[in-house]
Design a protein around this motif. Structure first.
Motif, PDB file in Angstrom:
ATOM      1  N   GLN A  82       0.915  -0.872   0.418  1.00  0.00           N
ATOM      2  CA  GLN A  82      -0.133   0.278  -0.191  1.00  0.00           C
ATOM      3  C   GLN A  82       1.442   1.352  -0.165  1.00  0.00           C
ATOM      4  N   GLU A  83       2.013   1.058   0.369  1.00  0.00           N
ATOM      5  CA  GLU A  83       2.964   2.720   0.726  1.00  0.00           C
ATOM      6  C   GLU A  83       3.267   2.185  -0.306  1.00  0.00           C
ATOM      7  N   VAL A  84       3.790   1.960  -1.228  1.00  0.00           N
ATOM      8  CA  VAL A  84       4.520   1.855  -2.580  1.00  0.00           C
ATOM      9  C   VAL A  84       3.472   1.801  -3.544  1.00  0.00           C
ATOM     10  N   TRP A  85       2.383   1.967  -3.618  1.00  0.00           N
ATOM     11  CA  TRP A  85       1.535   2.601  -4.583  1.00  0.00           C
ATOM     12  C   TRP A  85       1.526   3.775  -3.992  1.00  0.00           C
ATOM     13  N   GLN A  86       0.899   4.430  -3.132  1.00  0.00           N
ATOM     14  CA  GLN A  86       0.304   5.677  -2.655  1.00  0.00           C
ATOM     15  C   GLN A  86       1.930   6.367  -3.129  1.00  0.00           C
ATOM     16  N   ALA A  87       2.861   6.050  -3.201  1.00  0.00           N
ATOM     17  CA  ALA A  87       3.807   7.129  -3.685  1.00  0.00           C
ATOM     18  C   ALA A  87       4.369   6.647  -4.497  1.00  0.00           C
ATOM     19  N   SER A  88       3.697   5.463  -5.459  1.00  0.00           N
ATOM     20  CA  SER A  88       3.684   6.035  -6.914  1.00  0.00           C
ATOM     21  C   SER A  88       2.419   6.914  -7.782  1.00  0.00           C
ATOM     22  N   GLN A  89       1.593   6.678  -6.424  1.00  0.00           N
ATOM     23  CA  GLN A  89      -0.019   8.046  -7.184  1.00  0.00           C
ATOM     24  C   GLN A  89       0.655   9.525  -6.981  1.00  0.00           C
ATOM     25  N   LYS A  90       1.285   9.463  -5.742  1.00  0.00           N
ATOM     26  CA  LYS A  90       1.624  10.910  -5.943  1.00  0.00           C
ATOM     27  C   LYS A  90       3.080  11.651  -6.645  1.00  0.00           C
ATOM     28  N   ARG A  91       3.454  10.694  -6.557  1.00  0.00           N
ATOM     29  CA  ARG A  91       4.581  10.625  -7.439  1.00  0.00           C
ATOM     30  C   ARG A  91       3.601  11.010  -9.163  1.00  0.00           C
ATOM     31  N   PHE A  92       2.702  10.926  -9.549  1.00  0.00           N
ATOM     32  CA  PHE A  92       2.174  10.887 -10.898  1.00  0.00           C
ATOM     33  C   PHE A  92       0.848  12.382 -10.076  1.00  0.00           C
ATOM     34  N   LEU A  93       0.469  12.475  -9.877  1.00  0.00           N
ATOM     35  CA  LEU A  93       0.174  14.443  -9.270  1.00  0.00           C
ATOM     36  C   LEU A  93       0.689  15.082  -9.118  1.00  0.00           C
ATOM     37  N   GLN A  94       1.976  14.737  -9.283  1.00  0.00           N
ATOM     38  CA  GLN A  94       2.702  16.447  -8.681  1.00  0.00           C
ATOM     39  C   GLN A  94       3.265  16.667  -9.988  1.00  0.00           C
ATOM     40  N   LEU A  95       3.335  15.657 -11.219  1.00  0.00           N
ATOM     41  CA  LEU A  95       2.850  16.153 -12.286  1.00  0.00           C
ATOM     42  C   LEU A  95       2.264  17.796 -12.480  1.00  0.00           C
ATOM     43  N   SER A  96       1.110  17.686 -12.097  1.00  0.00           N
ATOM     44  CA  SER A  96       0.333  18.826 -12.411  1.00  0.00           C
ATOM     45  C   SER A  96      -0.535  19.812 -11.553  1.00  0.00           C
ATOM     46  N   GLN A  97      -0.504  20.867 -11.142  1.00  0.00           N
ATOM     47  CA  GLN A  97      -0.612  21.594 -10.011  1.00  0.00           C
ATOM     48  C   GLN A  97      -2.019  21.805 -10.070  1.00  0.00           C
ATOM     49  N   LYS A  98      -3.010  20.877 -11.820  1.00  0.00           N
ATOM     50  CA  LYS A  98      -4.433  21.102 -11.175  1.00  0.00           C
ATOM     51  C   LYS A  98      -4.535  19.922 -11.713  1.00  0.00           C
ATOM     52  N   SER A  99      -4.113  19.280 -10.447  1.00  0.00           N
ATOM     53  CA  SER A  99      -4.325  17.301 -10.820  1.00  0.00           C
ATOM     54  C   SER A  99      -5.399  17.203  -9.422  1.00  0.00           C
ATOM     55  N   GLU A 100      -5.803  15.206 -10.174  1.00  0.00           N
ATOM     56  CA  GLU A 100      -6.533  15.083  -8.928  1.00  0.00           C
ATOM     57  C   GLU A 100      -6.691  13.642  -8.957  1.00  0.00           C
ATOM     58  N   LEU A 101      -7.086  12.546  -7.641  1.00  0.00           N
ATOM     59  CA  LEU A 101      -6.980  11.266  -7.730  1.00  0.00           C
ATOM     60  C   LEU A 101      -8.280  10.963  -7.728  1.00  0.00           C
ATOM     61  N   ILE A 102      -9.066   9.825  -8.628  1.00  0.00           N
ATOM     62  CA  ILE A 102     -10.253   9.431  -8.292  1.00  0.00           C
ATOM     63  C   ILE A 102      -9.554   7.651  -7.697  1.00  0.00           C
ATOM     64  N   THR A 103     -10.388   7.712  -7.005  1.00  0.00           N
ATOM     65  CA  THR A 103     -10.185   6.185  -6.946  1.00  0.00           C
ATOM     66  C   THR A 103     -11.442   5.493  -7.095  1.00  0.00           C
ATOM     67  N   TYR A 104     -10.866   4.365  -7.184  1.00  0.00           N
ATOM     68  CA  TYR A 104     -12.333   2.819  -7.006  1.00  0.00           C
ATOM     69  C   TYR A 104     -11.752   1.491  -6.417  1.00  0.00           C
ATOM     70  N   ASP A 105     -12.751   0.449  -5.955  1.00  0.00           N
ATOM     71  CA  ASP A 105     -11.890  -0.385  -5.757  1.00  0.00           C
ATOM     72  C   ASP A 105     -12.477  -0.997  -6.659  1.00  0.00           C
ATOM     73  N   GLY A 106     -11.769  -2.230  -7.519  1.00  0.00           N
ATOM     74  CA  GLY A 106     -12.085  -3.053  -8.621  1.00  0.00           C
ATOM     75  C   GLY A 106     -10.236  -2.603  -9.692  1.00  0.00           C
ATOM     76  N   ASN A 107     -10.661  -3.495 -10.544  1.00  0.00           N
ATOM     77  CA  ASN A 107      -9.236  -4.454 -11.608  1.00  0.00           C
ATOM     78  C   ASN A 107      -9.265  -3.258 -12.349  1.00  0.00           C
ATOM     79  N   GLU A 108      -8.122  -2.365 -12.265  1.00  0.00           N
ATOM     80  CA  GLU A 108      -7.285  -2.009 -12.869  1.00  0.00           C
ATOM     81  C   GLU A 108      -7.230  -1.319 -14.099  1.00  0.00           C
ATOM     82  N   ASP A 109      -6.874  -2.808 -14.309  1.00  0.00           N
ATOM     83  CA  ASP A 109      -6.762  -3.249 -16.341  1.00  0.00           C
ATOM     84  C   ASP A 109      -7.836  -3.087 -16.733  1.00  0.00           C
TER      85      ASP A 109
END
Length: 102
Positions: free
Chosen positions: A52-79
């Protein structure tokens, strides 16, 4: 499935290219992400908290690419997000377009 496995094999290189690409940091960015991808938990069988820590860190890195970033999460298969979570994707596209108008 071959495409999915090929993408997974290139994930490290894909991530490197994304993080070294320069683009304006005010572009609306909506990241649609599963709460915890099934494939990642397979690598951390003994330590789900670490996964979970690894996953959250990777998501934060992507969100830092833009000042107008937003994370939408869902419970399910990412593929299968485009198929199984089409309403989530639809809302994300509308949010992103609204952000571009601002």
């Amino acid at each position: 499935f071959a495409g999915i496995f090929a993408e997974r094999a290139c994930q490290t290189e894909n991530d490197r290219l994304v993080f070294h690409t320069q683009f304006p940091n005010n572009i609306p960015l909506v990241l649609i992400s599963s709460v915890m991808p099934v494939w990642l938990s397979r690598y951390f069988v003994d330590d789900r908290d670490q996964a979970q820590e690894v996953w959250q860190a990777s998501q934060k890195r992507f969100l830092q690419l833009s000042q107008k970033s937003e994370l939408i999460t869902y419970d399910g298969n990412e593929d299968a997000v485009l198929l199984s979570q089409s309403e989530v994707v639809n809302k994300a596209v509308h949010r992103m377009l609204a952000g571009m108008r601002q």
